[in-house]
Design a protein around this motif. Structure first.
Motif, PDB file in Angstrom:
ATOM      1  N   ASP A  97      -2.586   7.330   1.970  1.00 37.67           N
ATOM      2  CA  ASP A  97      -1.723   7.850   3.026  1.00 37.67           C
ATOM      3  C   ASP A  97      -1.954   9.355   3.190  1.00 37.67           C
ATOM      4  N   ASP A  98      -1.660   9.883   4.357  1.00 35.73           N
ATOM      5  CA  ASP A  98      -1.739  11.333   4.611  1.00 35.73           C
ATOM      6  C   ASP A  98      -3.099  11.881   4.207  1.00 35.73           C
TER       7      ASP A  98
ATOM      8  N   ASN B  13       5.220   2.046   1.466  1.00 40.34           N
ATOM      9  CA  ASN B  13       4.898   3.264   0.728  1.00 40.34           C
ATOM     10  C   ASN B  13       5.319   3.129  -0.730  1.00 40.34           C
TER      11      ASN B  13
ATOM     12  N   GLU C 234       0.237  10.275  19.569  1.00 37.56           N
ATOM     13  CA  GLU C 234       1.338  10.468  20.519  1.00 37.56           C
ATOM     14  C   GLU C 234       0.888  10.482  21.974  1.00 37.56           C
TER      15      GLU C 234
ATOM     16  N   ARG D 206      15.000   3.638   5.643  1.00 41.26           N
ATOM     17  CA  ARG D 206      16.097   4.416   6.209  1.00 41.26           C
ATOM     18  C   ARG D 206      17.346   4.145   5.387  1.00 41.26           C
TER      19      ARG D 206
ATOM     20  N   TYR E 183       3.945   7.290  17.975  1.00 40.90           N
ATOM     21  CA  TYR E 183       4.973   7.164  19.007  1.00 40.90           C
ATOM     22  C   TYR E 183       4.393   6.751  20.351  1.00 40.90           C
TER      23      TYR E 183
HETATM   24  P1  C2E Z   1       4.375   8.354   5.886  1.00 39.38           P
HETATM   25  O1  C2E Z   1       4.204   7.163   5.019  1.00 39.38           O
HETATM   26  O2  C2E Z   1       3.186   9.213   6.125  1.00 39.38           O
HETATM   27  O3  C2E Z   1       4.952   7.763   7.240  1.00 39.38           O
HETATM   28  C1  C2E Z   1       4.665   8.263   8.513  1.00 39.38           C
HETATM   29  C2  C2E Z   1       5.794   9.098   9.051  1.00 39.38           C
HETATM   30  O4  C2E Z   1       5.403   9.619  10.316  1.00 39.38           O
HETATM   31  C3  C2E Z   1       7.076   8.306   9.310  1.00 39.38           C
HETATM   32  O5  C2E Z   1       8.164   9.183   9.070  1.00 39.38           O
HETATM   33  C4  C2E Z   1       6.973   7.986  10.786  1.00 39.38           C
HETATM   34  O6  C2E Z   1       8.213   7.765  11.408  1.00 39.38           O
HETATM   35  C5  C2E Z   1       6.336   9.245  11.310  1.00 39.38           C
HETATM   36  N1  C2E Z   1       5.594   9.010  12.548  1.00 39.38           N
HETATM   37  C6  C2E Z   1       4.931   7.903  12.937  1.00 39.38           C
HETATM   38  N2  C2E Z   1       4.345   8.066  14.127  1.00 39.38           N
HETATM   39  C7  C2E Z   1       4.630   9.325  14.535  1.00 39.38           C
HETATM   40  C8  C2E Z   1       4.302  10.103  15.695  1.00 39.38           C
HETATM   41  O7  C2E Z   1       3.615   9.651  16.608  1.00 39.38           O
HETATM   42  N3  C2E Z   1       4.779  11.371  15.737  1.00 39.38           N
HETATM   43  C9  C2E Z   1       5.546  11.896  14.752  1.00 39.38           C
HETATM   44  N4  C2E Z   1       5.977  13.142  14.880  1.00 39.38           N
HETATM   45  N5  C2E Z   1       5.873  11.197  13.631  1.00 39.38           N
HETATM   46  C10 C2E Z   1       5.422   9.932  13.521  1.00 39.38           C
HETATM   47  P2  C2E Z   1       9.424   8.713   8.225  1.00 39.38           P
HETATM   48  O8  C2E Z   1       9.755   7.290   8.547  1.00 39.38           O
HETATM   49  O9  C2E Z   1      10.471   9.747   8.395  1.00 39.38           O
HETATM   50  O10 C2E Z   1       8.876   8.741   6.740  1.00 39.38           O
HETATM   51  C11 C2E Z   1       8.499   9.948   6.146  1.00 39.38           C
HETATM   52  C12 C2E Z   1       7.857   9.719   4.812  1.00 39.38           C
HETATM   53  O11 C2E Z   1       8.781   9.200   3.855  1.00 39.38           O
HETATM   54  C13 C2E Z   1       6.727   8.699   4.830  1.00 39.38           C
HETATM   55  O12 C2E Z   1       5.550   9.309   5.326  1.00 39.38           O
HETATM   56  C14 C2E Z   1       6.639   8.319   3.382  1.00 39.38           C
HETATM   57  O13 C2E Z   1       5.887   9.269   2.662  1.00 39.38           O
HETATM   58  C15 C2E Z   1       8.092   8.409   2.937  1.00 39.38           C
HETATM   59  N6  C2E Z   1       8.662   7.049   2.884  1.00 39.38           N
HETATM   60  C16 C2E Z   1       9.113   6.279   3.901  1.00 39.38           C
HETATM   61  N7  C2E Z   1       9.538   5.080   3.447  1.00 39.38           N
HETATM   62  C17 C2E Z   1       9.326   5.086   2.109  1.00 39.38           C
HETATM   63  C18 C2E Z   1       9.524   4.103   1.059  1.00 39.38           C
HETATM   64  O14 C2E Z   1       9.960   2.960   1.270  1.00 39.38           O
HETATM   65  N8  C2E Z   1       9.188   4.494  -0.219  1.00 39.38           N
HETATM   66  C19 C2E Z   1       8.662   5.738  -0.488  1.00 39.38           C
HETATM   67  N9  C2E Z   1       8.372   6.040  -1.750  1.00 39.38           N
HETATM   68  N10 C2E Z   1       8.441   6.645   0.474  1.00 39.38           N
HETATM   69  C20 C2E Z   1       8.764   6.326   1.754  1.00 39.38           C
END
Ligand code: C2E
Ligand code: MG
Ligand code: MG
Ligand code: MG
Length: 288
Positions: free
Chosen positions: A181-182, A119, A241, A62, A260
């Motif tokens: 991931d994903d 990540n 969820e 964040r 969540y």
């Molecule tokens: P990701 O690695 O696939 O992380 C999962 C995302 O899904 C996270 O969003 C998380 O908050 C969200 N999530 C988890 N559980 C739930 C749920 O039950 N419902 C919903 N709707 N969402 C859920 P976030 O934190 O916004 O991160 C988004 C993406 O940003 C991550 O997807 C990852 O690809 C990237 N990211 C985050 N931190 C880093 C980092 O330190 N470095 C890099 N390169 N990418 C990062």
């Protein structure tokens, strides 16, 4: 001039675009300073096992912007990737995660937090010295490599399979776990799965979302779980969820969950409270 080019010409400029470009430049400028100004924060989201206990976590970045508040990674990681800032930011993430891993490995949270993943961006992973950089950070922070995980997307894997295999092998050798991931959203062939030294598949949230209402999603999730099982890989379901989703996953043989339903990604202090609360709840359940 756009006007002279006529009505049907593609319009390269519209009002608001300059403002957007300005905003992007601003963001880039601010992002450059974010590390030094201590504005990056690593949140943690718990991962839960089949007994409902915390078994690990994922670190999620964040940006605490003084003007705009908390900014989600999807909004600034792309800018970081375009500008190369992802390299120092990625290093900061690894360093910070390892500091917490070392701290947690000593206290009451040690068992629950036996595995913390971060990540890794494609460009970061492609750096020739990336494995060395990780080893240096592990050594510097006194971190047990077996407690660290790296999450990569399918795109990274197929981009250059030979290089990916080499790097993964060097992580395997020291015990760092690799997740995809994903999983299921990329265009990768399944054949690479058996060629690469992977540990974990994370089923993408988009499949989990409708798993209880959409039969094809249910079939996809079931197939991923069965395949992972055959290949000796662990599976984690992302974005759980609801109770119904959890039950479906449990009955399909998926024994690790993140979402969540259990907890959102939390700032460190809250996350530590969440984990120690869940340990206490478990202990009091055992007594009664
Ligand atoms: P990701 O690695 O696939 O992380 C999962 C995302 O899904 C996270 O969003 C998380 O908050 C969200 N999530 C988890 N559980 C739930 C749920 O039950 N419902 C919903 N709707 N969402 C859920 P976030 O934190 O916004 O991160 C988004 C993406 O940003 C991550 O997807 C990852 O690809 C990237 N990211 C985050 N931190 C880093 C980092 O330190 N470095 C890099 N390169 N990418 C990062
Ligand atoms: Mg992830
Ligand atoms: Mg994911
Ligand atoms: Mg994602």
């Amino acid at each position: 001039q756009a006007k002279a080019a006529g009505r049907n010409a593609i319009c390269f400029f519209r009002p608001g675009m300059q403002a957007e470009a300005d905003k992007r430049l601003d963001m880039e400028k601010d992002l450059r300073l974010a590390i030094a100004r201590d504005q990056l924060k690593l949140f943690f989201q718990a991962q839960i096992d089949e007994n409902g206990e915390v078994c690990g976590a994922e670190g999620l970045l964040r940006w605490e912007h003084p003007q705009y508040g908390l900014i989600a990674p999807d909004r600034f990681i792309p800018v970081a990737e375009e500008t190369g800032l992802i390299l120092p930011i990625g290093e900061w993430v690894l360093q910070t995660a390892c500091e917490y891993i070392t701290k947690w490995s000593k206290g009451e949270l040690s068992q629950s937090l036996s595995h913390i993943a971060v990540n890794v961006s494609p460009w970061q992973f492609r750096q020739p010295d990336f494995p060395l950089q990780v080893e240096k950070i592990l050594a510097r922070t006194g971190t047990d490599p077996r407690r660290l995980g790296l999450e990569l997307t399918e795109g990274v894997v197929i981009d250059n399979v030979a290089d990916t295999a080499d790097k993964m092998a060097s992580f395997k050798a020291i015990g760092v776990k690799i997740s995809i991931d994903d999983f299921g959203t990329g265009y990768s062939s399944l054949s690479y799965l058996k060629k690469l030294p992977l540990d974990i598949l994370k089923i993408d949230r988009s499949f989990i979302e409708e798993v209880t209402v959409d039969e094809s999603n249910a079939a996809i999730v079931g197939t991923i779980i069965a395949m992972a099982d055959h290949l000796g890989l662990e599976v984690i379901a992302e974005g759980v969820e609801t109770q119904e989703q959890l039950e479906f996953l449990y009955n399909s043989g998926c024994k690790r969950y993140q979402g969540y339903f259990f907890s959102k990604p939390l700032p460190v202090e809250q996350f530590e409270l969440f984990v120690s609360d869940s340990i206490r709840r478990r202990l009091s359940n055992c007594e009664s």
